[in-house]
Design a protein around this motif. Structure first.
Motif, PDB file in Angstrom:
ATOM      1  N   PRO A 171       0.812  -1.219   0.000  1.00 52.42           N
ATOM      2  CA  PRO A 171       0.000   0.000   0.000  1.00 52.42           C
ATOM      3  C   PRO A 171       0.841   1.264   0.000  1.00 52.42           C
ATOM      4  N   THR A 172       2.097   1.151   0.384  1.00 52.46           N
ATOM      5  CA  THR A 172       2.929   2.345   0.468  1.00 52.46           C
ATOM      6  C   THR A 172       3.978   2.363  -0.625  1.00 52.46           C
ATOM      7  N   GLY A 173       3.903   1.408  -1.534  1.00 46.30           N
ATOM      8  CA  GLY A 173       4.960   1.213  -2.521  1.00 46.30           C
ATOM      9  C   GLY A 173       5.292   2.433  -3.366  1.00 46.30           C
ATOM     10  N   ASN A 174       4.267   3.211  -3.734  1.00 45.77           N
ATOM     11  CA  ASN A 174       4.514   4.297  -4.671  1.00 45.77           C
ATOM     12  C   ASN A 174       4.588   5.672  -4.008  1.00 45.77           C
ATOM     13  N   LEU A 175       4.776   5.687  -2.708  1.00 45.08           N
ATOM     14  CA  LEU A 175       4.636   6.964  -1.996  1.00 45.08           C
ATOM     15  C   LEU A 175       5.959   7.436  -1.407  1.00 45.08           C
ATOM     16  N   ASP A 176       6.021   8.757  -1.109  1.00 45.93           N
ATOM     17  CA  ASP A 176       7.220   9.275  -0.431  1.00 45.93           C
ATOM     18  C   ASP A 176       7.113   8.975   1.071  1.00 45.93           C
ATOM     19  N   THR A 177       8.221   9.152   1.767  1.00 45.92           N
ATOM     20  CA  THR A 177       8.329   8.686   3.150  1.00 45.92           C
ATOM     21  C   THR A 177       7.251   9.248   4.066  1.00 45.92           C
ATOM     22  N   ALA A 178       6.998  10.571   3.949  1.00 48.70           N
ATOM     23  CA  ALA A 178       6.004  11.195   4.826  1.00 48.70           C
ATOM     24  C   ALA A 178       4.640  10.563   4.601  1.00 48.70           C
ATOM     25  N   ARG A 179       4.310  10.383   3.333  1.00 51.39           N
ATOM     26  CA  ARG A 179       3.005   9.791   2.975  1.00 51.39           C
ATOM     27  C   ARG A 179       2.911   8.340   3.457  1.00 51.39           C
ATOM     28  N   THR A 197      -8.942  -7.155  10.641  1.00 50.15           N
ATOM     29  CA  THR A 197      -7.725  -7.930  10.402  1.00 50.15           C
ATOM     30  C   THR A 197      -7.052  -7.374   9.151  1.00 50.15           C
ATOM     31  N   ILE A 198      -5.762  -7.080   9.247  1.00 48.40           N
ATOM     32  CA  ILE A 198      -5.076  -6.515   8.090  1.00 48.40           C
ATOM     33  C   ILE A 198      -3.875  -7.380   7.731  1.00 48.40           C
ATOM     34  N   VAL A 199      -3.804  -7.778   6.477  1.00 51.30           N
ATOM     35  CA  VAL A 199      -2.633  -8.499   5.983  1.00 51.30           C
ATOM     36  C   VAL A 199      -2.026  -7.616   4.907  1.00 51.30           C
ATOM     37  N   MET A 200      -0.750  -7.275   5.088  1.00 51.31           N
ATOM     38  CA  MET A 200      -0.141  -6.271   4.242  1.00 51.31           C
ATOM     39  C   MET A 200       1.180  -6.783   3.677  1.00 51.31           C
ATOM     40  N   VAL A 201       1.311  -6.719   2.364  1.00 51.10           N
ATOM     41  CA  VAL A 201       2.578  -7.083   1.737  1.00 51.10           C
ATOM     42  C   VAL A 201       3.469  -5.852   1.694  1.00 51.10           C
ATOM     43  N   THR A 202       4.689  -5.991   2.061  1.00 48.37           N
ATOM     44  CA  THR A 202       5.623  -4.869   1.917  1.00 48.37           C
ATOM     45  C   THR A 202       7.024  -5.436   1.802  1.00 48.37           C
ATOM     46  N   HIS A 203       7.952  -4.694   1.170  1.00 53.49           N
ATOM     47  CA  HIS A 203       9.331  -5.130   1.319  1.00 53.49           C
ATOM     48  C   HIS A 203      10.178  -4.064   1.979  1.00 53.49           C
ATOM     49  N   GLU A 204       9.503  -3.180   2.694  1.00 53.67           N
ATOM     50  CA  GLU A 204      10.246  -2.176   3.446  1.00 53.67           C
ATOM     51  C   GLU A 204      10.166  -2.516   4.932  1.00 53.67           C
ATOM     52  N   PRO A 205      11.314  -2.827   5.572  1.00 55.85           N
ATOM     53  CA  PRO A 205      11.303  -3.209   6.990  1.00 55.85           C
ATOM     54  C   PRO A 205      10.682  -2.125   7.863  1.00 55.85           C
TER      55      PRO A 205
END
Lengths: 230, 408
Positions: A171-179, A197-205
């Motif tokens: 969900p945050t893949g295309n956004l800048d850090t603040a966003r 319940t939220i399941v979220m894929v991310t590759h940012e630790p």
């Protein structure tokens, strides 16, 4: 308490013979209601395939996926669609909003399929937009909104129905850090306040840090799971 | 559940309207195909109806239920030369012996100069009896029919068609005036109602009617009767009367068995039936040709809908992922196709109706627009939408949500 999601020996194989690709190779996972889970792993590790299966957009080649004790293998395409309609919400990496359609109309869309009356639809859509802080952008088309705003419209669309589980693919893949932090705080807030319940894929630790549980995928298998309710 | 379904249907229609408005230019081109198709079908059917109505009116003008007896063999041209004319005795025999006949009217005609004051006009003069009015369907607008004395040959009298009256009298009163017909002075005792032009465009109101006796003696100079008209009594078969008439005339004209008739009998029913077969066939043919353009319009809709499905694959993926069932996606695309073609149907109906109205005015035909063709056009264009919208809609409904979402 019984788990909301229960995967047992789930496999997903694409192609046949030489060209066979085992995207998922025996996944066992349980998610309890109200969990906030980060799914991590290198690309090609099977995260997205797993998300598609969790979201009933795809079905396992082998193994069992129970959603709230219902075996999804036994459901028809229409029943799967109804499961998506009444229990699941999606947030896509690419937002996937309808172009040339105002934010509020986009948010209303899942309610249309639920057969909610027009006036109630509008009220609930505006309420959802207020929750993501976009009530003053309700009548803007996606092209008139920034990436973060579009993502928040997508979140509003996913939560407007009050789903049991929210599936977010980067969900945050295309956004800048603040966003990114805005969106993550919003998701944590939804999880804590509404118990979704939220399941979220991310590759940012850094993003995974927001989640109490982290599941790591590697080569179609669960490599590491910090475990439920830690 | 029902109300939620109706809401989904309503929402599908709202979405369809929105989509149509988003692509106004493309949608109007698509609709144009249907407009042309429906308009031409409507125009052809309406014109065909108008034409057959005109035929019916023309036959009614000729006189209802009429049988015509003319000298000359039937297949050697109208009024063919070879047959001898009839005689007053023939007329008397028919009146007495053909029991199914209601009215029997002899007729002889000749053109003559008619003079009133300083005006003159050449017009057909017909000699007959009062029965002629009933048989040929003429009504007296002013004055009266002939008296028995007049029919017997006394006090030359005549009745006048409205066009002749206008030629000779303009706007002046004509009743009871005396005109000179050929070299007979006769009093106008009756004026006919106007009938208008015949199917062939002739002015039917330009003639003078005189008692047959007077006509034969003073205008024609002999006692020939050139044709005889009959009507059939209610409840009697027209074919029976025709057969009686033929037998009687064969006997009176001494035609042996195996010999051909030297007269012929025609009836208006036969004529009307033949004419209406022609117009019906023509209407069906033209309507069929117009139907082809409706088919082409339908294919246009299918084409645009297929393009639309491909273009909006991602949208379909989004809808499927948030819980739309295949049938709901199908409904949405079907609603769009049906909406487009119904719009085309309504516009086409207006255009076709207007075109048919203009054409009938131009050709001086009665305008006919039966309400059922409006209904048929509506149902038909909706049907075209369903027929040609179904395939693209089904294609949309069967998309795999994951692949649809990945589609660019």
């Amino acid at each position: 308490m019984s788990p909301l999601v229960s995967l047992r020996g789930v496999e997903r194989v694409y192609g046949e013979g030489e060209a066979e690709v085992r995207a998922l190779d025996g996944i066992d996972l349980d998610f309890m209601p109200g969990e906030l889970v980060a799914v991590m792993g290198p690309s090609g590790s099977g995260k997205s395939t797993c998300m598609n299966i969790l979201g009933c957009l795809d079905q396992p080649t082998a193994g069992s996926y129970k959603f709230a004790d219902n075996e999804t293998r036994e459901l028809t395409q229409d029943q799967l669609a109804l499961l998506r309609r009444y229990y699941l919400g999606f947030i896509f990496q690419g937002y996937n909003l309808l172009a040339r359609t105002s934010a509020v109309d986009n948010v209303e869309l899942p309610l249309v399929y639920r057969g909610v009356a027009a006036r109630e639809r509008r009220e609930r859509a505006l309420e959802a937009l207020r929750l993501v802080g976009l009530e003053n952008r309700a009548h803007h088309a996606p092209s008139e909104l920034s990436g973060g705003q579009q993502q928040r419209v997508a979140i509003a669309r996913a939560i407007v129905t009050g789903p049991s589980m929210l599936l977010a693919d980067e969900p945050t893949g295309n956004l800048d850090t603040a966003r990114k932090d805005d969106i993550m705080r919003l998701l944590v807030n939804l999880n804590e306040r509404l118990g979704i319940t939220i399941v979220m894929v991310t590759h940012e630790p850094e993003m995974a840090e927001y989640c109490r549980r982290q599941v790591h995928f590697r080569d179609g298998k669960v490599a590491e799971d910090t475990g439920a309710r830690c | 559940m029902l109300s939620s379904w109706s809401r989904v249907l309503f929402a599908a229609m709202v979405m369809a309207v929105r989509e149509v408005r988003r692509n106004v230019f493309r949608s109007s081109l698509t609709v144009l195909g249907i407009v042309i198709g429906v308009a031409s079908v409507i125009a052809m059917v309406s014109l065909g109806k108008s034409a057959s109505e005109q035929v019916t009116q023309n036959v009614a003008k000729m006189g209802n239920n009429m049988i015509m007896l003319m000298p000359g063999a039937p297949r050697r041209g109208p009024g063919g030369g070879s047959g001898a004319p009839f005689t007053p005795a023939d007329v008397k025999a028919i009146i007495q012996q053909v029991t199914g006949a209601q009215d029997v009217a002899p007729e002889s005609a000749k053109s003559a100069l008619v003079v009133f004051g300083n005006r003159n006009h050449t017009t057909p003069i017909r000699g007959s009896t009062n029965a002629w009015l009933r048989v040929r369907g003429w009504k007296v607008a002013e004055g009266r029919e002939f008296t028995d004395a007049e029919l017997g040959g006394a006090n030359p009298a005549c009745m006048m068609g409205s066009s002749t009256r206008k030629e000779l009298f303009g706007n002046q009163a004509a009743l009871d005036e005396t005109v000179r017909v050929g070299n007979v002075s006769c009093r106008i005792v009756g004026l006919f109602e106007t009938k208008g032009r015949s199917g062939g465009g002739d002015d039917q109101d330009d003639f003078i009617l005189m008692p047959l006796r007077v006509f034969q003696r003073r205008i024609q100079g002999k006692t020939d009767v050139s044709s005889i008209y009959l009507t059939v009594k209610p409840g009697r078969s027209q074919t029976g009367v025709v057969r009686n008439l033929e037998m009687l005339m064969r006997e009176r004209r001494h035609i042996g068995p195996g010999e051909d008739d030297d007269f012929h009998v025609a009836d208006t029913k036969e004529f009307a039936a033949a004419m209406s077969t022609v117009t019906t066939t023509l209407t069906a043919l033209l309507g069929g040709i117009a139907g082809v353009s409706l088919l082409v319009g339908g294919i246009g809709i299918m084409n645009i809908m297929l393009v639309s499905v491909t273009e909006r694959t991602r949208e379909i993926g989004i809808r499927l992922s948030i819980g739309a069932r295949g049938r709901e996606v199908l409904l949405q695309f079907l609603a769009e196709a049906v909406g487009l073609s119904l719009l085309g149907g309504v516009v086409g109906m207006i255009v076709g109706g207007a075109g048919s109205y203009a054409a009938t005015r131009l050709m001086g035909m009665p305008f006919s627009f039966p309400p059922e063709i409006a209904l048929i056009a509506f149902v038909f264009s909706g049907g075209v939408g369903v027929l040609f919208g179904y395939l693209p809609a089904r294609k949309a409904a069967r998309l795999n949500p994951i692949e649809a979402l990945r589609h660019e």
